[in-house]
Write a protein that holds these residues in place. Structure first.
Motif, PDB file in Angstrom:
ATOM      1  N   ILE A  28      24.492 -56.271  47.682  1.00 47.75           N
ATOM      2  CA  ILE A  28      23.772 -55.916  46.621  1.00 47.75           C
ATOM      3  C   ILE A  28      22.716 -56.848  45.994  1.00 47.75           C
ATOM      4  O   ILE A  28      22.747 -58.171  46.328  1.00 47.75           O
ATOM      5  CB  ILE A  28      24.927 -55.940  45.264  1.00 47.75           C
ATOM      6  CG1 ILE A  28      24.259 -55.261  43.894  1.00 47.75           C
ATOM      7  CG2 ILE A  28      25.617 -57.132  45.204  1.00 47.75           C
ATOM      8  CD1 ILE A  28      25.290 -54.854  43.129  1.00 47.75           C
TER       9      ILE A  28
ATOM     10  N   HIS B 197      20.675 -54.636  41.701  1.00 44.53           N
ATOM     11  CA  HIS B 197      21.726 -53.786  41.829  1.00 44.53           C
ATOM     12  C   HIS B 197      21.467 -52.825  42.902  1.00 44.53           C
ATOM     13  O   HIS B 197      22.145 -51.807  42.789  1.00 44.53           O
ATOM     14  CB  HIS B 197      22.220 -53.108  40.593  1.00 44.53           C
ATOM     15  CG  HIS B 197      22.518 -54.074  39.241  1.00 44.53           C
ATOM     16  ND1 HIS B 197      23.861 -54.384  39.146  1.00 44.53           N
ATOM     17  CD2 HIS B 197      21.915 -55.132  38.578  1.00 44.53           C
ATOM     18  CE1 HIS B 197      24.074 -55.461  38.023  1.00 44.53           C
ATOM     19  NE2 HIS B 197      22.987 -55.760  37.890  1.00 44.53           N
TER      20      HIS B 197
ATOM     21  N   ARG C 188      22.253 -51.292  46.313  1.00 45.22           N
ATOM     22  CA  ARG C 188      23.643 -51.460  47.102  1.00 45.22           C
ATOM     23  C   ARG C 188      23.261 -50.983  48.496  1.00 45.22           C
ATOM     24  O   ARG C 188      22.594 -49.781  48.707  1.00 45.22           O
ATOM     25  CB  ARG C 188      24.631 -50.878  46.704  1.00 45.22           C
ATOM     26  CG  ARG C 188      25.193 -51.386  45.165  1.00 45.22           C
ATOM     27  CD  ARG C 188      26.103 -50.605  44.676  1.00 45.22           C
ATOM     28  NE  ARG C 188      26.556 -51.282  43.261  1.00 45.22           N
ATOM     29  CZ  ARG C 188      26.158 -50.955  42.180  1.00 45.22           C
ATOM     30  NH1 ARG C 188      24.839 -50.191  41.930  1.00 45.22           N
ATOM     31  NH2 ARG C 188      26.568 -51.636  41.047  1.00 45.22           N
TER      32      ARG C 188
ATOM     33  N   TYR D 264      25.804 -50.241  52.304  1.00 46.64           N
ATOM     34  CA  TYR D 264      27.107 -50.372  52.906  1.00 46.64           C
ATOM     35  C   TYR D 264      26.884 -50.312  54.392  1.00 46.64           C
ATOM     36  O   TYR D 264      26.091 -49.369  54.911  1.00 46.64           O
ATOM     37  CB  TYR D 264      27.870 -49.303  52.342  1.00 46.64           C
ATOM     38  CG  TYR D 264      28.101 -49.411  50.732  1.00 46.64           C
ATOM     39  CD1 TYR D 264      27.344 -48.771  49.712  1.00 46.64           C
ATOM     40  CD2 TYR D 264      29.284 -50.348  50.181  1.00 46.64           C
ATOM     41  CE1 TYR D 264      27.477 -48.905  48.500  1.00 46.64           C
ATOM     42  CE2 TYR D 264      29.458 -50.655  49.069  1.00 46.64           C
ATOM     43  CZ  TYR D 264      28.412 -49.764  47.931  1.00 46.64           C
ATOM     44  OH  TYR D 264      28.476 -49.995  46.628  1.00 46.64           O
TER      45      TYR D 264
ATOM     46  N   SER E 298      29.945 -54.627  43.291  1.00 44.35           N
ATOM     47  CA  SER E 298      29.199 -54.733  42.127  1.00 44.35           C
ATOM     48  C   SER E 298      28.957 -56.114  41.768  1.00 44.35           C
ATOM     49  O   SER E 298      29.544 -57.079  42.306  1.00 44.35           O
ATOM     50  CB  SER E 298      30.121 -53.969  41.099  1.00 44.35           C
ATOM     51  OG  SER E 298      31.342 -54.708  40.814  1.00 44.35           O
TER      52      SER E 298
END
Length: 114
Positions: free
Chosen positions: A50, A54, A56, A58, A69
């Protein structure tokens, strides 16, 4: 820089855990943060990342199940892990950088039983 991870444990397949990592020694709100994991005998792999804004990303293996978060007031990054699978078993590490140098937390063990 100190990164203190917690929240690991033993859970059955399909269960959930939330990892936390409290950071000290960095301007947290300006830092990107990440979670890695490593199983014995395997390479350490990036799980989630992150940015300070903010954004993100994966690993494909956890998309749709894990959520990263951050709380810039508490200087904490979280990893919510749902629908856990036995292959998620690993030691999970919090990671950041400062001045171009990498910093790792000590890790928290996650074990998922089938």
């Amino acid at each position: 820089v100190q990164l203190q991870a917690s929240g690991g444990g033993l859970v059955q397949a399909g269960g959930s855990l939330r990892l936390s990592c409290v950071s000290r020694g960095i301007v947290f709100r300006l830092n990107s943060m990440a979670w890695y994991r490593q199983d014995p005998g395997k390479e350490r792999e990036l799980v989630a990342h992150i940015t300070s804004g903010h954004n993100r990303t994966y690993a494909d293996s956890v998309k749709g199940r894990f959520t990263i978060s951050r709380d810039n007031v508490r200087n904490t990054v979280y990893l919510q892990m749902n629908s856990l699978k036995p292959e998620d078993t690993a030691t999970y590490y919090c990671y950041t950088t400062r001045g171009g140098l990498p910093y790792w937390g000590k890790g928290t063990q996650v074990t998922v039983s089938s």
